[in-house]
Design a protein around this motif. Sequence first.
Motif, PDB file in Angstrom:
ATOM      1  N   ARG A  22     -25.950  41.858  54.888  1.00  0.00           N
ATOM      2  CA  ARG A  22     -24.724  42.212  54.179  1.00  0.00           C
ATOM      3  C   ARG A  22     -23.534  42.037  55.124  1.00  0.00           C
ATOM      4  NH1 ARG A  22     -24.175  45.182  49.742  1.00  0.00           N
ATOM      5  NH2 ARG A  22     -26.213  46.174  49.991  1.00  0.00           N
ATOM      6  N   VAL A  23     -22.458  41.451  54.627  1.00  0.00           N
ATOM      7  CA  VAL A  23     -21.233  41.328  55.410  1.00  0.00           C
ATOM      8  C   VAL A  23     -20.594  42.709  55.523  1.00  0.00           C
ATOM      9  CG1 VAL A  23     -18.952  40.262  55.560  1.00  0.00           C
ATOM     10  CG2 VAL A  23     -20.885  38.961  54.622  1.00  0.00           C
ATOM     11  N   VAL A  24     -20.389  43.175  56.772  1.00  0.00           N
ATOM     12  CA  VAL A  24     -19.787  44.498  56.970  1.00  0.00           C
ATOM     13  C   VAL A  24     -18.378  44.416  57.538  1.00  0.00           C
ATOM     14  CG1 VAL A  24     -22.008  45.667  57.212  1.00  0.00           C
ATOM     15  CG2 VAL A  24     -20.889  44.726  59.245  1.00  0.00           C
ATOM     16  N   ASP A  25     -17.997  43.236  58.044  1.00  0.00           N
ATOM     17  CA  ASP A  25     -16.633  43.088  58.557  1.00  0.00           C
ATOM     18  C   ASP A  25     -16.297  41.609  58.658  1.00  0.00           C
ATOM     19  OD1 ASP A  25     -14.154  43.865  59.438  1.00  0.00           O
ATOM     20  OD2 ASP A  25     -14.774  44.314  61.492  1.00  0.00           O
ATOM     21  N   VAL A  26     -15.026  41.303  58.502  1.00  0.00           N
ATOM     22  CA  VAL A  26     -14.512  39.939  58.656  1.00  0.00           C
ATOM     23  C   VAL A  26     -13.220  40.028  59.458  1.00  0.00           C
ATOM     24  CG1 VAL A  26     -13.588  37.907  57.489  1.00  0.00           C
ATOM     25  CG2 VAL A  26     -15.532  39.121  56.497  1.00  0.00           C
ATOM     26  N   VAL A  27     -13.131  39.234  60.539  1.00  0.00           N
ATOM     27  CA  VAL A  27     -11.975  39.279  61.432  1.00  0.00           C
ATOM     28  C   VAL A  27     -11.473  37.859  61.658  1.00  0.00           C
ATOM     29  CG1 VAL A  27     -11.143  39.932  63.728  1.00  0.00           C
ATOM     30  CG2 VAL A  27     -12.875  41.330  62.588  1.00  0.00           C
ATOM     31  N   GLN A  28     -10.163  37.677  61.711  1.00  0.00           N
ATOM     32  CA  GLN A  28      -9.593  36.372  62.050  1.00  0.00           C
ATOM     33  C   GLN A  28      -9.565  36.278  63.572  1.00  0.00           C
ATOM     34  OE1 GLN A  28      -9.004  34.546  59.370  1.00  0.00           O
ATOM     35  NE2 GLN A  28      -8.542  32.678  60.512  1.00  0.00           N
ATOM     36  N   ALA A  29     -10.441  35.457  64.159  1.00  0.00           N
ATOM     37  CA  ALA A  29     -10.577  35.381  65.613  1.00  0.00           C
ATOM     38  C   ALA A  29      -9.559  34.449  66.239  1.00  0.00           C
ATOM     39  CB  ALA A  29     -11.986  34.922  65.980  1.00  0.00           C
ATOM     40  N   ALA A  30      -9.073  33.480  65.480  1.00  0.00           N
ATOM     41  CA  ALA A  30      -8.089  32.494  65.938  1.00  0.00           C
ATOM     42  C   ALA A  30      -7.653  31.737  64.697  1.00  0.00           C
ATOM     43  CB  ALA A  30      -8.693  31.545  66.976  1.00  0.00           C
ATOM     44  N   ARG A  34     -12.950  32.282  61.689  1.00  0.00           N
ATOM     45  CA  ARG A  34     -13.267  33.571  61.082  1.00  0.00           C
ATOM     46  C   ARG A  34     -14.533  34.125  61.711  1.00  0.00           C
ATOM     47  NH1 ARG A  34     -13.594  35.028  54.708  1.00  0.00           N
ATOM     48  NH2 ARG A  34     -11.381  35.272  55.115  1.00  0.00           N
ATOM     49  N   THR A  35     -14.468  35.383  62.171  1.00  0.00           N
ATOM     50  CA  THR A  35     -15.646  36.088  62.674  1.00  0.00           C
ATOM     51  C   THR A  35     -16.214  36.949  61.554  1.00  0.00           C
ATOM     52  OG1 THR A  35     -14.878  36.130  64.967  1.00  0.00           O
ATOM     53  CG2 THR A  35     -16.504  37.784  64.328  1.00  0.00           C
ATOM     54  N   VAL A  36     -17.509  36.778  61.304  1.00  0.00           N
ATOM     55  CA  VAL A  36     -18.198  37.522  60.244  1.00  0.00           C
ATOM     56  C   VAL A  36     -19.265  38.383  60.895  1.00  0.00           C
ATOM     57  CG1 VAL A  36     -19.586  37.332  58.147  1.00  0.00           C
ATOM     58  CG2 VAL A  36     -17.780  35.651  58.604  1.00  0.00           C
ATOM     59  N   ILE A  80     -21.054  36.025  63.888  1.00  0.00           N
ATOM     60  CA  ILE A  80     -20.850  34.584  63.999  1.00  0.00           C
ATOM     61  C   ILE A  80     -19.357  34.317  63.875  1.00  0.00           C
ATOM     62  CG2 ILE A  80     -23.120  33.962  63.088  1.00  0.00           C
ATOM     63  CD1 ILE A  80     -21.736  33.374  60.386  1.00  0.00           C
ATOM     64  N   SER A  81     -18.877  33.260  64.505  1.00  0.00           N
ATOM     65  CA  SER A  81     -17.486  32.840  64.364  1.00  0.00           C
ATOM     66  C   SER A  81     -17.480  31.396  63.907  1.00  0.00           C
ATOM     67  CB  SER A  81     -16.726  32.998  65.685  1.00  0.00           C
ATOM     68  OG  SER A  81     -16.549  34.361  65.995  1.00  0.00           O
ATOM     69  N   VAL A  82     -16.791  31.127  62.813  1.00  0.00           N
ATOM     70  CA  VAL A  82     -16.890  29.832  62.148  1.00  0.00           C
ATOM     71  C   VAL A  82     -15.509  29.195  62.031  1.00  0.00           C
ATOM     72  CG1 VAL A  82     -17.632  28.634  60.057  1.00  0.00           C
ATOM     73  CG2 VAL A  82     -18.886  30.662  60.852  1.00  0.00           C
ATOM     74  N   LEU A  83     -15.392  27.975  62.551  1.00  0.00           N
ATOM     75  CA  LEU A  83     -14.172  27.188  62.406  1.00  0.00           C
ATOM     76  C   LEU A  83     -14.152  26.532  61.034  1.00  0.00           C
ATOM     77  CD1 LEU A  83     -11.621  25.772  63.627  1.00  0.00           C
ATOM     78  CD2 LEU A  83     -13.187  23.960  64.401  1.00  0.00           C
ATOM     79  N   HIS A  84     -13.052  26.645  60.328  1.00  0.00           N
ATOM     80  CA  HIS A  84     -12.928  26.006  59.017  1.00  0.00           C
ATOM     81  C   HIS A  84     -12.741  24.504  59.210  1.00  0.00           C
ATOM     82  CE1 HIS A  84     -10.943  26.089  54.747  1.00  0.00           C
ATOM     83  NE2 HIS A  84     -12.018  25.326  54.816  1.00  0.00           N
ATOM     84  N   GLN A  85     -13.815  23.753  58.981  1.00  0.00           N
ATOM     85  CA  GLN A  85     -13.787  22.298  59.107  1.00  0.00           C
ATOM     86  C   GLN A  85     -13.354  21.717  57.759  1.00  0.00           C
ATOM     87  OE1 GLN A  85     -14.227  20.640  61.831  1.00  0.00           O
ATOM     88  NE2 GLN A  85     -15.670  21.677  63.184  1.00  0.00           N
ATOM     89  N   ARG A  86     -12.084  21.399  57.641  1.00  0.00           N
ATOM     90  CA  ARG A  86     -11.548  20.982  56.343  1.00  0.00           C
ATOM     91  C   ARG A  86     -12.074  19.620  55.904  1.00  0.00           C
ATOM     92  NH1 ARG A  86      -7.990  24.898  55.195  1.00  0.00           N
ATOM     93  NH2 ARG A  86      -7.183  26.075  56.981  1.00  0.00           N
TER      94      ARG A  86
END
Length: 327
Positions: A22-30, A34-36, A80-86
């Motif tokens: 379950r996702v418990v937090d979402v943070v904008q790392a840069a 996005r850090t999930v 995990i931290s995920v870069l949005h690859q457009r």
Amino acid sequence: MTLTTAAPPSSRRHGSDPLQLRVVDVVQAAPDVRTVVLAALDGTRLPSFTPGSHLVLTCGQRLNAYSLTGPALEPSTYSISVLHQRTGRGGSAWVHTQLRPGAVVTASLPRSAFAPVLSARHHFLVAGGIGVTAMLSHVRAALQWNRSFTLLYSYRPGHGAHVQELRRLRGQRLHEVHGRAATRRHLQEALAGQPLGTHVYTCGPSALIDTVQQYAAAAGWPAERIHAERFAVDELPPGEPFTARLTSSGRAIHVPSGTSLLEALEAGGVAVPSRCRQGVCGECRLSVRSGRIEHRDLYLSTEERTANDSIMACVSRGAEETVEIDL
């Protein structure tokens, strides 16, 4: 008032059962990162993992692997931290648009093909951009077990994901550089001056990985002390052509440069089960009878790669002219 805290629930999982998280937090790392933070749906502690491990998430209709950035020993959460690859295939967009606190996702047990070599005298970590996510667990483990290490982090100003956290963890072992020219200068000097017994680990764009390998080879580094993890199958080089010989029929399947073994088999009318086509799910694993393999997947462990008896047909290649496949 006295508070009594119960012992933490068991972290054991059986076999290869998938994890329900379950996702418990979402943070904008840069910017665009996005850090999930994920916790077990049943409230138990999560399985420990080896530094350099990744988690394969079911992202809608796709499977994608993401580096685990948090503590490794019986953690209560995974991060995990995920870069949005457009311009990517949709996995990062799914993470950025669909994952909100409360969302439930399915994931594999953590796996590592990028673990630290415990006998190394020193660990030289090199990260480029979002490749820093593969290094965070290396840094945490090195600090926990008092291993010698330094980290070179190359990133665009204002786009350094986790840079504040890394500064807090151990600032004097962190070297920050900006720009390709500065990165090359620092790498050339650093690789020429590392103590004997050092291992170098690189994660980032292909150009950075290629530069590290080139400079390390020029400085006389043995190949077994140079480790790399590319963070997207799209960035894999085309590779050399090779021939796959099928044991059941003796048939030879030519695999051209830029074509995967899976694609060549399918073009030849040979059906192979597959799902992710990115080397993360293990569905297209084939047995190898003979011939060396250039492993490019994120599924096999270091021991499994060394055994040289399996190949992930979607991304890995023969490392010599002919490879015999048990098909």
